[in-house]
Design an enzyme around this catalytic site. Structure first.
Site, short mmCIF file in Angstrom:
data_model
loop_
_atom_site.label_atom_id
_atom_site.label_comp_id
_atom_site.label_asym_id
_atom_site.label_seq_id
_atom_site.Cartn_x
_atom_site.Cartn_y
_atom_site.Cartn_z
N CYS A 4 0.83 -1.21 0.00
CA CYS A 4 0.00 0.00 0.00
C CYS A 4 0.87 1.26 0.00
O CYS A 4 1.70 1.46 0.89
CB CYS A 4 -0.91 -0.02 1.22
SG CYS A 4 -1.80 1.52 1.45
N CYS A 7 0.44 3.35 3.22
CA CYS A 7 1.16 2.77 4.37
C CYS A 7 2.65 3.09 4.26
O CYS A 7 3.30 3.40 5.26
CB CYS A 7 0.94 1.26 4.45
SG CYS A 7 -0.66 0.80 5.14
N ASP A 30 -1.61 16.18 -2.09
CA ASP A 30 -1.84 15.20 -3.17
C ASP A 30 -0.80 15.43 -4.26
O ASP A 30 -0.48 16.56 -4.60
CB ASP A 30 -3.25 15.33 -3.73
CG ASP A 30 -3.66 14.12 -4.55
OD1 ASP A 30 -4.52 13.36 -4.08
OD2 ASP A 30 -3.10 13.93 -5.65
N HIS A 46 -4.69 0.92 8.18
CA HIS A 46 -5.01 0.51 6.81
C HIS A 46 -6.35 -0.23 6.74
O HIS A 46 -6.52 -1.28 7.35
CB HIS A 46 -3.91 -0.42 6.28
CG HIS A 46 -4.19 -0.93 4.89
ND1 HIS A 46 -3.63 -0.39 3.77
CD2 HIS A 46 -5.01 -1.91 4.46
CE1 HIS A 46 -4.08 -1.02 2.70
NE2 HIS A 46 -4.93 -1.95 3.09
N HIS A 97 -6.59 2.34 0.59
CA HIS A 97 -6.36 2.69 2.00
C HIS A 97 -7.23 3.94 2.20
O HIS A 97 -6.96 4.98 1.59
CB HIS A 97 -4.87 2.97 2.21
CG HIS A 97 -4.47 3.37 3.60
ND1 HIS A 97 -3.36 2.83 4.23
CD2 HIS A 97 -5.00 4.28 4.46
CE1 HIS A 97 -3.23 3.39 5.43
NE2 HIS A 97 -4.21 4.29 5.59
N HIS A 99 -8.97 7.25 2.63
CA HIS A 99 -8.39 8.59 2.78
C HIS A 99 -9.42 9.64 2.41
O HIS A 99 -10.35 9.38 1.64
CB HIS A 99 -7.14 8.73 1.90
CG HIS A 99 -7.39 8.38 0.46
ND1 HIS A 99 -7.44 7.07 0.02
CD2 HIS A 99 -7.64 9.15 -0.61
CE1 HIS A 99 -7.70 7.07 -1.27
NE2 HIS A 99 -7.83 8.32 -1.69
P1 5GP Z 1 -8.48 7.97 -4.82
O1 5GP Z 1 -8.67 7.98 -6.32
O2 5GP Z 1 -8.07 6.59 -4.33
O3 5GP Z 1 -9.61 8.55 -4.04
O4 5GP Z 1 -7.28 8.97 -4.55
C1 5GP Z 1 -5.94 8.64 -4.53
C2 5GP Z 1 -5.17 9.93 -4.55
O5 5GP Z 1 -3.85 9.66 -4.13
C3 5GP Z 1 -5.09 10.58 -5.94
O6 5GP Z 1 -5.62 11.91 -5.87
C4 5GP Z 1 -3.59 10.57 -6.24
O7 5GP Z 1 -3.16 11.73 -6.93
C5 5GP Z 1 -2.97 10.46 -4.88
N1 5GP Z 1 -1.69 9.76 -4.84
C6 5GP Z 1 -1.40 8.55 -5.40
N2 5GP Z 1 -0.12 8.20 -5.13
C7 5GP Z 1 0.40 9.20 -4.38
C8 5GP Z 1 1.69 9.41 -3.81
O8 5GP Z 1 2.62 8.61 -3.93
N3 5GP Z 1 1.86 10.57 -3.09
C9 5GP Z 1 0.85 11.48 -2.94
N4 5GP Z 1 1.14 12.57 -2.21
N5 5GP Z 1 -0.38 11.31 -3.46
C10 5GP Z 1 -0.59 10.19 -4.19
ZN ZN Z 2 -2.35 1.20 3.64
#
Ligand code: 5GP
Ligand code: ZN
Length: 117
Positions: A4, A7, A30, A46, A97, A99
């Site tokens: 993850c 994590c 983000d 998690h 995970h 968020h």
């Molecule tokens: P979801 O689509 O799961 O609701 O949102 C995941 C978010 O995590 C996306 O907005 C993506 O840009 C962000 N994200 C993915 N990988 C990383 C990372 O390694 N670092 C940061 N800071 N954000 C990430």
């Molecule tokens: Zn996680």
């Protein structure tokens, strides 16, 4: 082995721009912001879905949300913000995970929802 990405960010194994941390959550920028300000508030525990939460997880998430209320001004969200939690395939959750997206720093439009289509 836990693959993850959040994590790994919590453990410091992947770098992030961390704005806040306590025993329950971190708040980071983000990596692909959808507005002037786009933060992720990530509970340290998690789990992917609301349906997986224990009573303790629910209490902890409530505390995190209340804390976000205290932190909003210092995050530059004093004029308001959008709060989004994607759950599952139809919402195109990409990191499994749980968020919270905090989006603001500007007048928000439908373009500042997370998915463009
Ligand atoms: P979801 O689509 O799961 O609701 O949102 C995941 C978010 O995590 C996306 O907005 C993506 O840009 C962000 N994200 C993915 N990988 C990383 C990372 O390694 N670092 C940061 N800071 N954000 C990430
Ligand atoms: Zn996680």
């Amino acid at each position: 082995m836990n693959d993850c990405v959040f994590c790994k960010i919590i453990d410091g194994d992947i770098p992030s721009e961390k704005l806040y941390e306590d025993e329950l959550m971190i708040i980071i920028k983000d990596i692909a912001p959808k507005a002037e300000k786009h933060y992720l508030a990530i509970p340290k525990k998690h789990y992917k879905l609301f349906s997986e939460m224990t009573e303790q997880d629910a209490a902890d998430l409530g505390k995190c949300i209340r804390k976000i209320g205290d932190l909003a001004d210092s995050l530059g969200l004093e004029n308001g913000f959008r709060f989004i939690i994607n759950q599952g395939d139809d919402a195109e959750q990409t990191v499994f995970h749980l968020h919270m997206h905090l989006i603001g720093g500007q007048k928000l439009t439908t373009r500042n929802y997370l998915k463009d289509h």
